[in-house]
Design a protein around this motif. Sequence first.
Motif, PDB file in Angstrom:
ATOM      1  N   ALA A 229       0.855  -1.190   0.000  1.00 21.88           N
ATOM      2  CA  ALA A 229       0.000   0.000   0.000  1.00 21.88           C
ATOM      3  C   ALA A 229       0.885   1.232   0.000  1.00 21.88           C
ATOM      4  N   ALA A 230       0.515   2.232  -0.818  1.00 21.65           N
ATOM      5  CA  ALA A 230       1.340   3.426  -0.983  1.00 21.65           C
ATOM      6  C   ALA A 230       0.501   4.682  -0.819  1.00 21.65           C
ATOM      7  N   SER A 231       1.066   5.647  -0.107  1.00 19.09           N
ATOM      8  CA  SER A 231       0.426   6.946   0.104  1.00 19.09           C
ATOM      9  C   SER A 231       1.287   8.052  -0.491  1.00 19.09           C
ATOM     10  N   LEU A 232       0.680   8.899  -1.317  1.00 22.24           N
ATOM     11  CA  LEU A 232       1.322  10.087  -1.859  1.00 22.24           C
ATOM     12  C   LEU A 232       0.653  11.301  -1.219  1.00 22.24           C
ATOM     13  N   SER A 233       1.389  12.048  -0.416  1.00 19.80           N
ATOM     14  CA  SER A 233       0.858  13.242   0.261  1.00 19.80           C
ATOM     15  C   SER A 233      -0.432  12.913   0.996  1.00 19.80           C
ATOM     16  N   GLY A 234      -0.446  11.805   1.701  1.00 23.58           N
ATOM     17  CA  GLY A 234      -1.675  11.306   2.302  1.00 23.58           C
ATOM     18  C   GLY A 234      -2.167  12.111   3.490  1.00 23.58           C
ATOM     19  N   ALA A 235      -3.489  12.150   3.643  1.00 24.20           N
ATOM     20  CA  ALA A 235      -4.123  12.720   4.841  1.00 24.20           C
ATOM     21  C   ALA A 235      -4.148  11.614   5.891  1.00 24.20           C
ATOM     22  N   LEU A 236      -3.017  11.393   6.527  1.00 19.40           N
ATOM     23  CA  LEU A 236      -2.804  10.187   7.317  1.00 19.40           C
ATOM     24  C   LEU A 236      -3.155  10.324   8.782  1.00 19.40           C
ATOM     25  N   GLU A 237      -3.532  11.528   9.223  1.00 21.91           N
ATOM     26  CA  GLU A 237      -3.918  11.716  10.622  1.00 21.91           C
ATOM     27  C   GLU A 237      -5.321  12.330  10.668  1.00 21.91           C
ATOM     28  N   VAL A 238      -6.300  11.559  10.250  1.00 18.79           N
ATOM     29  CA  VAL A 238      -7.646  12.101  10.102  1.00 18.79           C
ATOM     30  C   VAL A 238      -8.325  12.398  11.436  1.00 18.79           C
ATOM     31  N   ALA A 239      -7.815  11.859  12.533  1.00 18.82           N
ATOM     32  CA  ALA A 239      -8.444  12.104  13.832  1.00 18.82           C
ATOM     33  C   ALA A 239      -8.498  13.598  14.155  1.00 18.82           C
ATOM     34  N   HIS A 240      -7.588  14.379  13.572  1.00 22.61           N
ATOM     35  CA  HIS A 240      -7.566  15.814  13.843  1.00 22.61           C
ATOM     36  C   HIS A 240      -7.622  16.634  12.555  1.00 22.61           C
TER      37      HIS A 240
ATOM     38  N   THR B 254       7.939  18.525   1.210  1.00 19.78           N
ATOM     39  CA  THR B 254       8.277  19.207   2.463  1.00 19.78           C
ATOM     40  C   THR B 254       7.537  20.524   2.633  1.00 19.78           C
ATOM     41  N   GLU B 255       6.938  21.046   1.562  1.00 24.36           N
ATOM     42  CA  GLU B 255       6.124  22.259   1.658  1.00 24.36           C
ATOM     43  C   GLU B 255       4.626  21.951   1.670  1.00 24.36           C
ATOM     44  N   ASP B 256       4.263  20.698   1.717  1.00 25.78           N
ATOM     45  CA  ASP B 256       2.860  20.282   1.717  1.00 25.78           C
ATOM     46  C   ASP B 256       2.214  20.606   3.068  1.00 25.78           C
ATOM     47  N   PHE B 257       0.945  21.026   3.059  1.00 28.00           N
ATOM     48  CA  PHE B 257       0.259  21.326   4.319  1.00 28.00           C
ATOM     49  C   PHE B 257       0.015  20.078   5.164  1.00 28.00           C
ATOM     50  N   LEU B 258       0.192  18.892   4.567  1.00 27.51           N
ATOM     51  CA  LEU B 258       0.057  17.635   5.303  1.00 27.51           C
ATOM     52  C   LEU B 258       1.407  17.049   5.718  1.00 27.51           C
ATOM     53  N   TYR B 259       2.468  17.796   5.556  1.00 30.88           N
ATOM     54  CA  TYR B 259       3.808  17.279   5.832  1.00 30.88           C
ATOM     55  C   TYR B 259       3.972  16.840   7.286  1.00 30.88           C
TER      56      TYR B 259
ATOM     57  N   ASP C  34       1.703  15.928   9.435  1.00 29.30           N
ATOM     58  CA  ASP C  34       0.911  14.714   9.649  1.00 29.30           C
ATOM     59  C   ASP C  34       1.646  13.490   9.111  1.00 29.30           C
ATOM     60  N   ASN C  35       2.307  13.652   7.968  1.00 30.14           N
ATOM     61  CA  ASN C  35       3.052  12.543   7.383  1.00 30.14           C
ATOM     62  C   ASN C  35       4.247  12.156   8.246  1.00 30.14           C
ATOM     63  N   LEU C  36       4.892  13.133   8.855  1.00 31.96           N
ATOM     64  CA  LEU C  36       5.995  12.825   9.753  1.00 31.96           C
ATOM     65  C   LEU C  36       5.523  12.008  10.948  1.00 31.96           C
ATOM     66  N   ARG C  37       4.345  12.331  11.471  1.00 29.49           N
ATOM     67  CA  ARG C  37       3.826  11.586  12.618  1.00 29.49           C
ATOM     68  C   ARG C  37       3.515  10.139  12.237  1.00 29.49           C
ATOM     69  N   PHE C  38       2.939   9.947  11.045  1.00 26.67           N
ATOM     70  CA  PHE C  38       2.688   8.569  10.609  1.00 26.67           C
ATOM     71  C   PHE C  38       4.008   7.840  10.367  1.00 26.67           C
TER      72      PHE C  38
ATOM     73  N   GLU D 209       9.896   8.575   1.625  1.00 27.00           N
ATOM     74  CA  GLU D 209      10.631   9.527   0.803  1.00 27.00           C
ATOM     75  C   GLU D 209      10.026  10.913   0.966  1.00 27.00           C
ATOM     76  N   GLU D 210      10.885  11.919   1.063  1.00 27.08           N
ATOM     77  CA  GLU D 210      10.423  13.297   1.046  1.00 27.08           C
ATOM     78  C   GLU D 210      11.360  14.109   0.167  1.00 27.08           C
ATOM     79  N   SER D 211      10.818  15.167  -0.388  1.00 29.39           N
ATOM     80  CA  SER D 211      11.571  16.056  -1.260  1.00 29.39           C
ATOM     81  C   SER D 211      10.794  17.358  -1.353  1.00 29.39           C
ATOM     82  N   PRO D 212      11.397  18.429  -1.863  1.00 31.25           N
ATOM     83  CA  PRO D 212      10.639  19.667  -2.021  1.00 31.25           C
ATOM     84  C   PRO D 212       9.385  19.435  -2.865  1.00 31.25           C
ATOM     85  N   GLY D 213       8.280  20.000  -2.422  1.00 24.97           N
ATOM     86  CA  GLY D 213       7.036  19.829  -3.176  1.00 24.97           C
ATOM     87  C   GLY D 213       5.839  20.265  -2.375  1.00 24.97           C
ATOM     88  N   THR D 214       4.758  20.600  -3.070  1.00 24.53           N
ATOM     89  CA  THR D 214       3.509  20.982  -2.441  1.00 24.53           C
ATOM     90  C   THR D 214       2.436  19.965  -2.817  1.00 24.53           C
ATOM     91  N   HIS D 215       1.196  20.324  -2.555  1.00 30.19           N
ATOM     92  CA  HIS D 215       0.068  19.413  -2.763  1.00 30.19           C
ATOM     93  C   HIS D 215      -0.463  19.622  -4.183  1.00 30.19           C
TER      94      HIS D 215
END
Length: 260
Positions: free
Chosen positions: A145-156, A209-214, A216-220, A234-240
């Motif tokens: 299973a793969a997530s790209l810029s995922g909304a991985l912390e939906v509890a908040h 690394t410039e994504d508004f979900l960054y 949340d992704n670090l926490r996951f 993997e992380e690199s410069p980029g937005t949503h």
Amino acid sequence: MALIECRHYSETLGLSTSMTVILPQKTKTQIGMRSTARNGLHPTLYLLHGLSDDHSTWIRRTSIERYVANLGIAVVMPQVHRSFYTDMAYGGRYWTFISEELPVLARSFFPLSAEREDNFVAGLSMGGYGAIKLGLRKPESFAAAASLSGALEVAHLHINHGNAMSKQEFEMIFGTEDISGTDEDLLALIRKVDASSGPKPMLYQCCGTEDFLYEDNLRFRDAARATSLSLTYEESPGTHEWGYWDTKIQDVLAWLPLRR
């Protein structure tokens, strides 16, 4: 490759819906691209859309058909609206649809393999959440299973990112009770899967690394690294945005554990 717009009825949702499907086709004379197909049933990638998208978006905004042409893999792209791939508190039973009905329907229409080792799921943003949830809640069905810029912390999600989803919409999907610690909470779910004796999917995660979900992704990422599950991060410069996802889906395809 064959590109199919499939309109069908869902007993689970009680309505007609759609999926876009790419099927492998072996070609030799097609100018600019050579495609391949394996004998028998095709390995399958279920590719999930984001919050504001639909089943056609991956085809319209990336070159996914070209990227999979030499892999011999089918791609199934379903429609789930803004459901977060969840049996909504006030709405459709989209989790049941995506996790149970859709694979059976797709295999009844098309020559797709049902073997775990041939089934994978990936998605972006809301679809990244859906993909990881499918991998963790259905590890007997999906090898990766793969997530790209995922909304991985939906509890908040509605608290931290109110511009994407209002509190009212969040409650229509998840209800009014705190979902922390439930099977809708990926951080809790990954610990549950780690403690189980059953199969465990390979996981892939990327985020700009410039994504508004960054954050949340670090926490996951940190929660996954605290388990025994295999995570490629993997992380690199980029937005949503789609330029980032068009690039990273190619990395996902290279990462998939396809049987040769």
